[in-house]
Motif scaffolding. Structure first.
Motif, PDB file in Angstrom:
ATOM      1  N   TYR A 292       2.091   9.377  -3.177  1.00 29.92           N
ATOM      2  CA  TYR A 292       1.499  10.468  -2.422  1.00 29.92           C
ATOM      3  C   TYR A 292       1.411  10.160  -0.933  1.00 29.92           C
ATOM      4  N   PHE A 293       1.791   8.947  -0.556  1.00 27.28           N
ATOM      5  CA  PHE A 293       1.548   8.501   0.809  1.00 27.28           C
ATOM      6  C   PHE A 293       2.006   9.503   1.863  1.00 27.28           C
ATOM      7  N   PHE A 294       3.182  10.079   1.638  1.00 31.11           N
ATOM      8  CA  PHE A 294       3.765  10.949   2.662  1.00 31.11           C
ATOM      9  C   PHE A 294       2.984  12.243   2.885  1.00 31.11           C
ATOM     10  N   LEU A 295       2.171  12.662   1.899  1.00 26.89           N
ATOM     11  CA  LEU A 295       1.510  13.969   2.000  1.00 26.89           C
ATOM     12  C   LEU A 295       0.823  14.171   3.343  1.00 26.89           C
ATOM     13  N   ARG A 296       0.107  13.136   3.813  1.00 28.22           N
ATOM     14  CA  ARG A 296      -0.634  13.302   5.055  1.00 28.22           C
ATOM     15  C   ARG A 296       0.288  13.488   6.247  1.00 28.22           C
ATOM     16  N   LEU A 297       1.447  12.853   6.191  1.00 27.68           N
ATOM     17  CA  LEU A 297       2.438  13.046   7.255  1.00 27.68           C
ATOM     18  C   LEU A 297       2.988  14.468   7.201  1.00 27.68           C
ATOM     19  N   GLY A 298       3.246  14.922   5.979  1.00 23.86           N
ATOM     20  CA  GLY A 298       3.729  16.289   5.798  1.00 23.86           C
ATOM     21  C   GLY A 298       2.710  17.309   6.295  1.00 23.86           C
TER      22      GLY A 298
ATOM     23  N   PHE B 235       0.834  -1.215   0.000  1.00 20.76           N
ATOM     24  CA  PHE B 235       0.000   0.000   0.000  1.00 20.76           C
ATOM     25  C   PHE B 235       0.863   1.258   0.000  1.00 20.76           C
ATOM     26  N   MET B 236       1.861   1.264   0.875  1.00 21.17           N
ATOM     27  CA  MET B 236       2.722   2.441   0.943  1.00 21.17           C
ATOM     28  C   MET B 236       3.532   2.592  -0.339  1.00 21.17           C
TER      29      MET B 236
END
Lengths: 430, 430
Positions: free
Chosen positions: B234-240, B228-229
């Motif tokens: 785009y996965f990191f966007l939410r962490l950013g 999934f990751m």
């Protein structure tokens, strides 16, 4: 009778064919093996080193130390003096890497017991080999140092890293295609010679599911392998070089081609090979380079020890993709504007633009690929290469831009004119 | 009596303090929790959505569908009509994300059962929350779609991805510091709003060793989480975004500051918050945006549904770091030259240059950070943001550049002048 026009189109066609092979090559990491099992002609008493092979006494100090280190590592001699004696007597044979399908990083030492990456060009069937990045220490065999620390690092790779990766690779069913990783990496700031940060990450991600499979049986080794790969932003370079070698060998051997299919150097000479000129190498003395040195070192400390990583420039990467890797300026010096200008110049000496490796800053223009020796001679533009710099005392002391000597290309052009008297009569200008 | 000069230095000092908090913030991913357990005020009957909260009838179609989808997902209503009725009756409460420490991507739906990343600013103690990227499908709840496919994707995240990551995170002992990953990613072609490719890889590599530990107990879940990751650049966007929120909240609340500490929009209005103006928001109607649409869509299809990812521009990323991410042109249009010019303009409306996020193309100049509302008003330069574009029918249809309306900054400047009559009397020009 062949007319000048026909001959010109022979060369054009040959160069186009060479170019197409360069850009359509499909290198896949298929195996990790002990070099002695898979590298043609790598007998137990052979030590391979970078550049066109020279008389033993011609090698500079650093490269000689590296060869001797290789002999000691392989158990071919008990002391440096013993190794030197056996090399002189012919009991130990020193040879260049290229004729054996290998490419050496810096001094580029290969012995039979060392593990190598086996990269196969799926489209053309050629194979390229490269041994492993030794790790982040400045002291490495390929930078001319051999001591207990270097030995331990090499043994660790041989006993832990290589077998674990080999095991993971086996589970990948068919190997790991490198072209897609390299393509992406160029969009992520790598030029894949002196910067391999993104490619290393992409490769690790690719291998990770397979490492997970191995984890159950060998948790410790997998953790160590992961850590080793993760701490070396340079890790991918050897895979890129093996891919470059497989690609360049696929492109080599097109009758009538004036395109360069390898660039290599020893401690003394820079040499190139040309697609239509079989096994001939064209050499000239190395020129001083433009380097950014680590703190505490000066120009005086630079020592050439060889290097075959310019195989990457041969296939359209490294110095030919600098404008994709502005972050490199911190490592090897120069401004983004310098990098752009050098990169733009490379379009003037190449056959075409890579169809897969593209530079975002140039609006996704393909990297300049396929160095035509005649274009180099006509424009006097020297191919530029991003390389690591070795120091007199051994170890890496910096990085910078190396320029291929024009004389190599001039003598290659002359040889081409002799071999293809009609083809060379016309000038190709684009 | 306070003189104009003294007041000016009050504002300068306050802006400097705000800037320092923005650039010295140290966001760390410390936990993954169900939103209802950790987000202040997120009661079981609450649905959070992007932008300053409006009357229910003011919400555009897409954002309304997203809110209703959230209510259905949470089991607060049986049908869309039922949800609509309960929202009107006050049984379901709709609120903005920001007051709850959350930031919403696009429509930005939060309900109590959704897992959220918990990012804590280690230096200043603030917390930011963000829910998960829903996956690569164009159909997503945050793009205004809720159907069986979207529901399954959300349940998969809730049941597999979030618990597995939470378990891995627990083994990290202290969480995963995001600042170093973000710093590196900006050197690898991310601007960390519309491009998160490198950050996602770096984050995955950081989590790997901990996922390995979890693998023994939950091999299937780990494999799925990894996949999934890996398939979502785009996965990191939410962490950013969660990091951006923690940072912006740390910077908010400096008496006398005229620096913007949040930018957000609903389907109708763009709104900003200012460091020295407490909980006031300054809104203006959204302006048309400059977008590159996926094949088959036209400008007519664009529908605003809200968005709080401009929190990243607020902290010096996204549109303020475009020149680090030339690869973005393929996704959101524009040439590298446009990107450079837009990025350069942002230096004219900000307090300073980020000490950690640096742009290689600008010779490692720090990103422009800390938008001063007065500088925006004086120069009429609109802050630019890299955002995803939603379509009228729901789902993502492209990406592009959004500009913050000047009117927000004008009314903020007026309010500032009222609140600090002496401070605003002088003009700050740098």
């Amino acid at each position: 009778m062949v007319t000048a026009a026909d001959s010109s189109s022979l060369r054009d066609r040959a160069n186009q064919e060479t170019f197409e092979r360069l850009v359509q090559s499909d290198p896949v990491l298929v195996d990790i093996r002990r070099a002695g099992e898979i590298v043609p002609g790598l007998e137990p008493n052979v030590v391979l080193t970078s550049g066109v092979v020279m008389d033993w006494d011609e090698y500079g100090n650093g490269q000689r130390n590296a060869v001797i280190g290789g002999a000691l590592f392989e158990g071919l001699a008990d002391t440096p003096e013993d190794a030197d004696r056996k090399i002189r007597s012919g009991d130990i044979i020193v040879d260049g890497c290229h004729p054996h399908g290998c490419v050496g990083s810096l001094a580029g030492i290969y012995t039979a017991s060392m593990p190598v990456f086996v990269v196969e060009d799926r489209r053309y069937g050629t194979k390229g080999f490269c041994n492993f990045y030794e790790g982040p220490s400045h002291k490495r065999l390929n930078y001319g140092v051999y001591d207990q620390e270097v030995d331990e690092a090499l043994r660790f790779i041989e006993r832990v890293i290589a077998p674990t990766m080999a095991e993971a690779l086996k589970r990948s069913e068919g190997g790991i295609p490198l072209r897609p990783l390299m393509k992406r990496a160029v969009h992520m700031g790598d030029e894949l010679h002196s910067r391999n940060t993104a490619a290393t990450l992409l490769f690790i991600r690719e291998l990770f599911p397979h490492l997970l499979n191995v984890y159950v049986d060998r948790p410790d080794d997998v953790s160590k392998t992961l850590q080793f790969m993760s701490e070396s932003d340079y890790f991918f370079l050897r895979l890129g070089m093996a891919a470059g070698k497989a690609t360049a060998d696929a492109a080599h051997g097109v009758e009538g081609s004036s395109v360069c299919t390898a660039m290599t150097f020893s401690s003394k000479y820079f040499s190139i090979r040309v697609g239509g000129l079989r096994d001939a190498w064209f050499s000239a003395p190395l020129e001083p380079m433009q380097a950014k040195l680590f703190d505490g070192f000066t120009e005086e400390d630079i020592e050439f020890m060889g290097g075959e990583s310019p195989i990457n420039e041969t296939v359209g990467l490294g110095g030919f993709a600098q404008a994709a890797a502005f972050a490199l300026q911190v490592y090897q010096g120069g401004s983004p504007q310098d990098m752009i200008q050098m990169n733009e110049n490379m379009y003037r000496i190449t056959v075409g633009e890579h169809e897969e490796f593209k530079i975002p800053y140039f609006r996704y223009r393909g990297t300049p690929t396929g160095i035509d020796v005649f274009k180099v001679v006509e424009t006097s533009i020297q191919p530029v290469m991003d390389i690591g710099v070795a120091g007199r005392g051994g170890g890496q002391i910096g990085a910078g831009i190396m320029r291929a000597p024009l004389a190599c290309f001039e003598s290659a052009a002359e040889a081409y004119t002799e071999a293809y008297p009609n083809a060379a009569a016309t000038t190709v200008s684009t």
